[in-house]
Design an enzyme around this catalytic site. Structure first.
Site, PDB file in Angstrom:
ATOM      1  N   GLN A  66       0.845  -1.197   0.000  1.00 37.34           N
ATOM      2  CA  GLN A  66       0.000   0.000   0.000  1.00 37.34           C
ATOM      3  C   GLN A  66       0.877   1.242   0.000  1.00 37.34           C
ATOM      4  O   GLN A  66       0.380   2.357  -0.097  1.00 37.34           O
ATOM      5  CB  GLN A  66      -0.876   0.011   1.251  1.00 37.34           C
ATOM      6  N   HIS A 113      -1.387   1.307  -4.338  1.00 37.83           N
ATOM      7  CA  HIS A 113      -1.753   2.719  -4.331  1.00 37.83           C
ATOM      8  C   HIS A 113      -0.810   3.567  -5.187  1.00 37.83           C
ATOM      9  O   HIS A 113      -0.641   4.766  -4.925  1.00 37.83           O
ATOM     10  CB  HIS A 113      -1.786   3.254  -2.897  1.00 37.83           C
ATOM     11  N   CYS A 148      -2.790  18.005 -19.456  1.00 36.70           N
ATOM     12  CA  CYS A 148      -2.422  17.433 -20.761  1.00 36.70           C
ATOM     13  C   CYS A 148      -1.928  15.992 -20.655  1.00 36.70           C
ATOM     14  O   CYS A 148      -1.673  15.346 -21.667  1.00 36.70           O
ATOM     15  CB  CYS A 148      -1.379  18.293 -21.464  1.00 36.70           C
ATOM     16  N   CYS A 194       1.860  23.009 -20.517  1.00 35.76           N
ATOM     17  CA  CYS A 194       0.513  23.616 -20.559  1.00 35.76           C
ATOM     18  C   CYS A 194       0.142  24.341 -19.266  1.00 35.76           C
ATOM     19  O   CYS A 194      -0.963  24.834 -19.137  1.00 35.76           O
ATOM     20  CB  CYS A 194      -0.520  22.532 -20.862  1.00 35.76           C
ATOM     21  N   ASN A 252       3.335  -6.837  13.401  1.00 29.16           N
ATOM     22  CA  ASN A 252       2.888  -5.498  13.775  1.00 29.16           C
ATOM     23  C   ASN A 252       3.037  -5.351  15.288  1.00 29.16           C
ATOM     24  O   ASN A 252       2.671  -6.268  16.023  1.00 29.16           O
ATOM     25  CB  ASN A 252       1.397  -5.334  13.371  1.00 29.16           C
TER      26      ASN A 252
HETATM   27  P1  NAD Z   1      -1.547   2.871   8.786  1.00 30.35           P
HETATM   28  O1  NAD Z   1      -0.797   4.138   9.038  1.00 30.35           O
HETATM   29  O2  NAD Z   1      -3.014   2.920   8.799  1.00 30.35           O
HETATM   30  O3  NAD Z   1      -1.073   1.780   9.825  1.00 30.35           O
HETATM   31  C1  NAD Z   1       0.283   1.548  10.087  1.00 30.35           C
HETATM   32  C2  NAD Z   1       0.399   0.260  10.856  1.00 30.35           C
HETATM   33  O4  NAD Z   1       1.791  -0.027  11.009  1.00 30.35           O
HETATM   34  C3  NAD Z   1      -0.215   0.276  12.240  1.00 30.35           C
HETATM   35  O5  NAD Z   1      -0.996  -0.883  12.425  1.00 30.35           O
HETATM   36  C4  NAD Z   1       0.996   0.285  13.182  1.00 30.35           C
HETATM   37  O6  NAD Z   1       0.746  -0.420  14.390  1.00 30.35           O
HETATM   38  C5  NAD Z   1       2.019  -0.435  12.349  1.00 30.35           C
HETATM   39  N1  NAD Z   1       3.424  -0.119  12.644  1.00 30.35           N
HETATM   40  C6  NAD Z   1       3.949   1.008  13.165  1.00 30.35           C
HETATM   41  N2  NAD Z   1       5.289   0.918  13.230  1.00 30.35           N
HETATM   42  C7  NAD Z   1       5.615  -0.301  12.740  1.00 30.35           C
HETATM   43  C8  NAD Z   1       6.844  -0.978  12.525  1.00 30.35           C
HETATM   44  N3  NAD Z   1       8.030  -0.404  12.821  1.00 30.35           N
HETATM   45  N4  NAD Z   1       6.805  -2.227  12.004  1.00 30.35           N
HETATM   46  C9  NAD Z   1       5.616  -2.819  11.690  1.00 30.35           C
HETATM   47  N5  NAD Z   1       4.434  -2.214  11.862  1.00 30.35           N
HETATM   48  C10 NAD Z   1       4.427  -0.971  12.373  1.00 30.35           C
HETATM   49  O7  NAD Z   1      -0.994   2.311   7.408  1.00 30.35           O
HETATM   50  P2  NAD Z   1      -1.713   1.533   6.256  1.00 30.35           P
HETATM   51  O8  NAD Z   1      -2.552   0.440   6.822  1.00 30.35           O
HETATM   52  O9  NAD Z   1      -0.647   1.204   5.275  1.00 30.35           O
HETATM   53  O10 NAD Z   1      -2.698   2.574   5.573  1.00 30.35           O
HETATM   54  C11 NAD Z   1      -2.287   3.867   5.328  1.00 30.35           C
HETATM   55  C12 NAD Z   1      -2.310   4.323   3.870  1.00 30.35           C
HETATM   56  O11 NAD Z   1      -1.406   5.437   3.858  1.00 30.35           O
HETATM   57  C13 NAD Z   1      -1.801   3.390   2.857  1.00 30.35           C
HETATM   58  O12 NAD Z   1      -2.768   3.265   1.905  1.00 30.35           O
HETATM   59  C14 NAD Z   1      -0.577   4.067   2.221  1.00 30.35           C
HETATM   60  O13 NAD Z   1      -0.810   4.280   0.841  1.00 30.35           O
HETATM   61  C15 NAD Z   1      -0.485   5.438   2.812  1.00 30.35           C
HETATM   62  N6  NAD Z   1       0.833   5.760   3.398  1.00 30.35           N
HETATM   63  C16 NAD Z   1       1.966   5.366   2.774  1.00 30.35           C
HETATM   64  C17 NAD Z   1       3.209   5.632   3.341  1.00 30.35           C
HETATM   65  C18 NAD Z   1       4.442   5.154   2.614  1.00 30.35           C
HETATM   66  O14 NAD Z   1       4.442   5.030   1.400  1.00 30.35           O
HETATM   67  N7  NAD Z   1       5.509   4.814   3.346  1.00 30.35           N
HETATM   68  C19 NAD Z   1       3.288   6.292   4.551  1.00 30.35           C
HETATM   69  C20 NAD Z   1       2.100   6.710   5.168  1.00 30.35           C
HETATM   70  C21 NAD Z   1       0.861   6.419   4.590  1.00 30.35           C
HETATM   71 ZN    ZN Z   2       0.467  19.665 -19.124  1.00 30.03          ZN
END
Ligand code: NAD
Ligand code: ZN
Length: 254
Positions: free
Chosen positions: A103, A121, A132, A153, A216
């Site tokens: 994600q 995502h 464009c 553009c 987690n």
């Molecule tokens: P979330 O923020 O909803 O949940 C994060 C989860 O990670 C929690 O359950 C938390 O307990 C756990 N966590 C925290 N630290 C951790 C660690 N060190 N190791 C393992 N787990 C840990 O995240 P989500 O469920 O991915 O949903 C959030 C959305 O936000 C996603 O769709 C994503 O696209 C976007 N997002 C992406 C990034 C990125 O690309 N790094 C960062 C923030 C949010």
């Molecule tokens: Zn453009």
């Protein structure tokens, strides 16, 4: 602290499984310095992602959406894969990980060396002009502009990520469904399992008979219902220990 017994149990599951798939979320990259959505600290406490990261905000007030996008881009540009990303890359190299459904939009699984990554995502590595359709690598644009605009553009740029209010690209959705339905072990790493439809993948896997193992520090809505068990530690710590155990078991010919 996750015990050696728990690490061994999941390493044995990986060895036994015919097809392992990992579903990853923002927690995966916390140890790389990128804040998660619901975690403490970082930019998500300052901006409501469902407002600043909504497609309508980007279309109607791009300068507002880019306040958050700019900070996020800076965090991502600085970040390097952590030992959890590297462990998953090693697992794929060992032929023990079929794919990663992520994600995250930070591209760190690719940097770590994984080849089979479904970016559910999208990603922040490129941007597309909302007027464009011209596409540019993110490093080529000036993210300090408010908002960054197309040279051709003057339309505002949108990162190649999926925003709130947008549908998941059908390729990514279909591929993720297939991987979830056909795996016999799913590792669910660092996701709160609250963002749909990504959160349905563990249910799809479990309904098709797969074992579901969460990694987690905190329990999630999957814990005690969809997942078979949870290893309560960070992605970096737990995955590096699990993969090291997998290598021991493989060396011992088990
Ligand atoms: P979330 O923020 O909803 O949940 C994060 C989860 O990670 C929690 O359950 C938390 O307990 C756990 N966590 C925290 N630290 C951790 C660690 N060190 N190791 C393992 N787990 C840990 O995240 P989500 O469920 O991915 O949903 C959030 C959305 O936000 C996603 O769709 C994503 O696209 C976007 N997002 C992406 C990034 C990125 O690309 N790094 C960062 C923030 C949010
Ligand atoms: Zn453009």
């Amino acid at each position: 602290m996750v015990t050696d017994q728990e690490i061994k149990k999941s390493a044995s599951s990986i060895i036994r499984a015919k097809k392992v798939v990992a579903l990853c979320g923002a927690g995966m990259s916390v140890e790389s310095g990128i804040a998660s959505f619901r975690g403490r600290g970082g930019l998500w406490e300052k901006y409501n992602p469902e407002e600043y990261g909504h497609i309508a905000t980007l279309q109607n007030k791009p300068e507002k959406a880019w306040i958050m996008l700019r900070e996020m881009s800076r965090e991502i540009m600085k970040a390097k894969p952590n030992r959890g990303h590297l462990a998953l890359a090693e697992l794929e190299m060992l032929g023990r990980l079929s794919s990663i459904i992520t994600q995250n939009v930070d591209g760190l699984h690719h940097v770590a060396g994984n080849k089979n990554v479904i970016e559910f995502h999208g990603n922040m590595q490129s941007v597309v002009c909302m007027k464009c359709g011209d596409r540019q690598p993110s490093i080529e644009i000036n993210i300090d502009d408010s908002p960054p605009r197309c040279k051709k553009c003057n339309g505002a740029f949108k990162p190649d990520a999926v925003f709130f209010g947008e549908a998941i690209p059908s390729d990514a959705l279909n591929h993720s469904h297939f991987e979830s339905k056909t795996c016999d072990l799913m590792l669910v790493v660092g996701t709160s399992a609250l963002v749909y439809p990504a959160a349905t993948m563990p249910e799809i896997a479990s309904s098709a008979g797969a074992e579901v193992v969460e990694i987690n520090p905190e329990a999630t809505p999957l814990t005690g219902s969809v997942s078979d068990y949870i290893l309560r530690g960070t992605a970096g710590e737990v995955l590096s220990r699990v993969v090291s155990r997998v290598k021991d078991l493989l060396a011992a010919g088990r």
